[in-house]
Design a protein around this motif. Structure first.
Motif, short mmCIF file in Angstrom:
data_model
loop_
_atom_site.label_atom_id
_atom_site.label_comp_id
_atom_site.label_asym_id
_atom_site.label_seq_id
_atom_site.Cartn_x
_atom_site.Cartn_y
_atom_site.Cartn_z
N ARG A 86 83.48 17.03 69.12
CA ARG A 86 84.17 15.79 68.75
C ARG A 86 85.21 15.44 69.81
NH1 ARG A 86 87.39 16.19 63.33
NH2 ARG A 86 88.50 17.66 64.64
N GLU A 128 71.86 13.53 60.46
CA GLU A 128 73.08 13.08 61.12
C GLU A 128 73.22 13.73 62.49
OE1 GLU A 128 75.95 10.45 61.51
OE2 GLU A 128 74.66 10.57 59.75
N SER A 187 75.07 7.73 66.60
CA SER A 187 76.18 8.08 65.72
C SER A 187 77.15 8.99 66.48
CB SER A 187 75.67 8.81 64.47
OG SER A 187 76.75 9.26 63.67
N ASN A 188 78.37 9.01 66.03
CA ASN A 188 79.34 9.98 66.53
C ASN A 188 80.08 10.62 65.35
OD1 ASN A 188 80.95 7.88 65.72
ND2 ASN A 188 82.14 7.76 67.61
N ASN A 189 79.36 10.81 64.27
CA ASN A 189 79.93 11.27 63.01
C ASN A 189 80.13 12.79 62.97
OD1 ASN A 189 80.91 11.37 60.41
ND2 ASN A 189 78.93 11.05 59.44
N ASP A 216 82.89 14.16 62.29
CA ASP A 216 83.75 14.41 61.14
C ASP A 216 82.95 14.71 59.88
OD1 ASP A 216 86.11 14.10 62.59
OD2 ASP A 216 86.24 11.96 62.15
N GLY A 217 81.88 13.97 59.65
CA GLY A 217 81.04 14.19 58.48
C GLY A 217 80.38 15.56 58.52
#
Length: 115
Positions: free
Chosen positions: A36, A88, A97-99, A101-102
Motif C-alpha cells: 500500500r 480483489e 483497483s488499489n484496495n 485497505d480492504g
C-alpha cells in the motif's frame, strides 16, 4: 519459511495449526501494508499479491475439503470471503483497483478470529 512437511502438520495440535495460520496471515498483512505504501506498480505490490494469493488459495482448498471439521455455514462464509480476496487481489494485479485497505482489513479480521 512458511512451508511445512505433511508429517509435521499431521502431528500438530489445533492450537499449533491456528498459530501457524495467524503467522501466515500476519506476514500477508505486513506485505500488503508495505505494498500500500509502495503503490500498486511496485515490486512490493507484486510480492504482496502473490503471497496473499497463495495463502487464500491454500485456505480455500482446506475449507473445501470434506475433512474440514468447521461448521458448514462458517466454511461457506469463509469461502465467500476468500473468493472476494482473490478477486480483489487480481483487480489490484491488473491495475483496476488499489484496495489494499480492504485486503488488509479482511485479513486482520480473519487472523483475529483465529484466537
Amino acid at each position: 519459511m512458511y512451508q511445512f512437511s505433511y508429517a509435521d502438520i499431521q502431528t500438530d495440535s489445533i492450537a499449533d495449526a491456528k498459530d501457524r495460520e495467524r503467522q501466515v496471515l500476519d506476514r500477508s498483512i505486513e506485505l500488503l501494508i508495505e505494498a500500500r505504501t509502495a503503490g500498486v506498480d511496485s515490486f512490493k505490490s507484486i510480492e504482496a499479491i502473490h503471497f496473499s494469493h497463495k495463502v487464500w488459495t491454500t485456505l480455500l482448498e482446506d475449507l473445501a475439503s470434506p475433512d474440514n471439521e468447521l461448521p458448514k455455514e462458517l466454511r461457506a462464509n469463509l469461502i465467500s470471503i476468500g473468493l472476494w480476496v482473490l478477486r480483489e487481489a487480481e483487480n489490484i494485479r491488473q491495475g483496476t483497483s488499489n484496495n489494499f485497505d480492504g485486503l488488509i482489513e479482511i485479513s486482520q479480521i480473519i487472523r483475529d478470529g483465529l484466537q
